[in-house]
Design an enzyme around this catalytic site. Structure first.
Site, PDB file in Angstrom:
ATOM      1  N   ASP A   1       0.832  -1.201   0.000  1.00 20.82           N
ATOM      2  CA  ASP A   1       0.000   0.000   0.000  1.00 20.82           C
ATOM      3  C   ASP A   1       0.868   1.252   0.000  1.00 20.82           C
ATOM      4  O   ASP A   1       1.951   1.279   0.583  1.00 20.82           O
ATOM      5  CB  ASP A   1      -0.888   0.028   1.241  1.00 20.82           C
ATOM      6  CG  ASP A   1      -2.091  -0.883   1.107  1.00 20.82           C
ATOM      7  OD1 ASP A   1      -2.272  -1.463   0.030  1.00 20.82           O
ATOM      8  OD2 ASP A   1      -2.839  -1.017   2.084  1.00 20.82           O
ATOM      9  N   ASP A   2       0.348   2.287  -0.636  1.00 17.40           N
ATOM     10  CA  ASP A   2       0.956   3.615  -0.615  1.00 17.40           C
ATOM     11  C   ASP A   2       2.397   3.624  -1.136  1.00 17.40           C
ATOM     12  O   ASP A   2       3.241   4.351  -0.634  1.00 17.40           O
ATOM     13  CB  ASP A   2       0.914   4.203   0.808  1.00 17.40           C
ATOM     14  CG  ASP A   2      -0.490   4.161   1.384  1.00 17.40           C
ATOM     15  OD1 ASP A   2      -1.439   4.412   0.613  1.00 17.40           O
ATOM     16  OD2 ASP A   2      -0.640   3.855   2.574  1.00 17.40           O
TER      17      ASP A   2
ATOM     18  N   CYS B   1      -6.462   1.908  -1.397  1.00 19.08           N
ATOM     19  CA  CYS B   1      -5.888   0.571  -1.307  1.00 19.08           C
ATOM     20  C   CYS B   1      -6.888  -0.538  -1.660  1.00 19.08           C
ATOM     21  O   CYS B   1      -6.562  -1.434  -2.434  1.00 19.08           O
ATOM     22  CB  CYS B   1      -5.319   0.335   0.078  1.00 19.08           C
ATOM     23  SG  CYS B   1      -6.522   0.509   1.415  1.00 19.08           S
TER      24      CYS B   1
ATOM     25  N   HIS C   1      -8.297  -5.783   2.988  1.00 14.78           N
ATOM     26  CA  HIS C   1      -9.244  -4.683   3.156  1.00 14.78           C
ATOM     27  C   HIS C   1     -10.303  -4.705   2.062  1.00 14.78           C
ATOM     28  O   HIS C   1     -10.769  -3.667   1.633  1.00 14.78           O
ATOM     29  CB  HIS C   1      -8.464  -3.365   3.146  1.00 14.78           C
ATOM     30  CG  HIS C   1      -9.247  -2.193   3.633  1.00 14.78           C
ATOM     31  ND1 HIS C   1      -8.829  -0.902   3.447  1.00 14.78           N
ATOM     32  CD2 HIS C   1     -10.419  -2.096   4.309  1.00 14.78           C
ATOM     33  CE1 HIS C   1      -9.699  -0.068   3.967  1.00 14.78           C
ATOM     34  NE2 HIS C   1     -10.669  -0.758   4.501  1.00 14.78           N
TER      35      HIS C   1
END
Length: 188
Positions: free
Chosen positions: A55-56, A93, A153
């Protein structure tokens, strides 16, 4: 030609192979012969599949893609495998993860936004349609061992409790094992 080579993999789940031959009703009959039961395995020469989603982190950050962040393990993995540089990442995400897991546009996979913001509008329900088979399910149905580690998620918010339902959880999406947490429940 081995039994594994005869398996028809165009339809999933793979249909059972019918028994061809004499069916006897007495196990002591000398003509009673059945092929051994063989576990389903990936086809000969099938590659190992490892997908890493961070993520990110953009393509320009890790050294494996020319960035300044030194990632020697990622460099070794990339040198011996495939690097996809045209993957469409989303601004969030969960939609990115759902797109990667299904190979579909995140709206087609029902994840137009984070699961916490889901509505009943098409493409925004956070429910993956049955028409979007996750990669893990396709691999599992072809005899691969599958596991997911870390953040998951992409489960609809109202399905995250220990009461389930579990169809959108990793173990309901093709992963035999899951070691991680459901939802964005971590402090990074």
């Amino acid at each position: 030609m081995s039994t594994q080579d005869k398996i028809q993999r165009e339809i999933l789940p793979i249909p059972d192979m019918p028994h061809v031959g004499l069916t006897t009703y007495d196990a002591k009959d000398p003509d009673t012969r059945y092929p051994p039961i063989e576990p389903l395995r990936p086809p000969a020469g099938a590659p190992n599949v490892l997908i890493i989603l961070l993520d990110d982190l953009g393509f320009g950050a890790p050294s494996a893609f020319g960035g300044p962040c030194y990632t020697p393990t990622a460099e070794r993995l990339a040198a011996n495998g495939l690097k996809y540089t045209r993957f469409h990442t989303c601004a969030m995400c969960a939609p990115t993860r759902q797109a990667l897991m299904t190979g579909r546009n995140h709206h087609s996979a029902g994840m137009g936004c984070l699961p916490e913001l889901a509505t009943s509008a098409p493409g925004y329900s956070s429910i993956r349609p049955n028409t979007c088979a996750p990669l893990a399910e396709v691999l599992r149905l072809n005899g691969y061992a599958t596991a997911q580690f870390g953040k998951c998620h992409e489960v609809p918010l109202w399905q995250t409790s220990p009461m389930g339902p579990f169809g959108q959880w990793p173990t309901g999406s093709g992963f035999e094992y899951f070691y991680g947490f459901i939802g964005g429940e971590t402090n990074q």
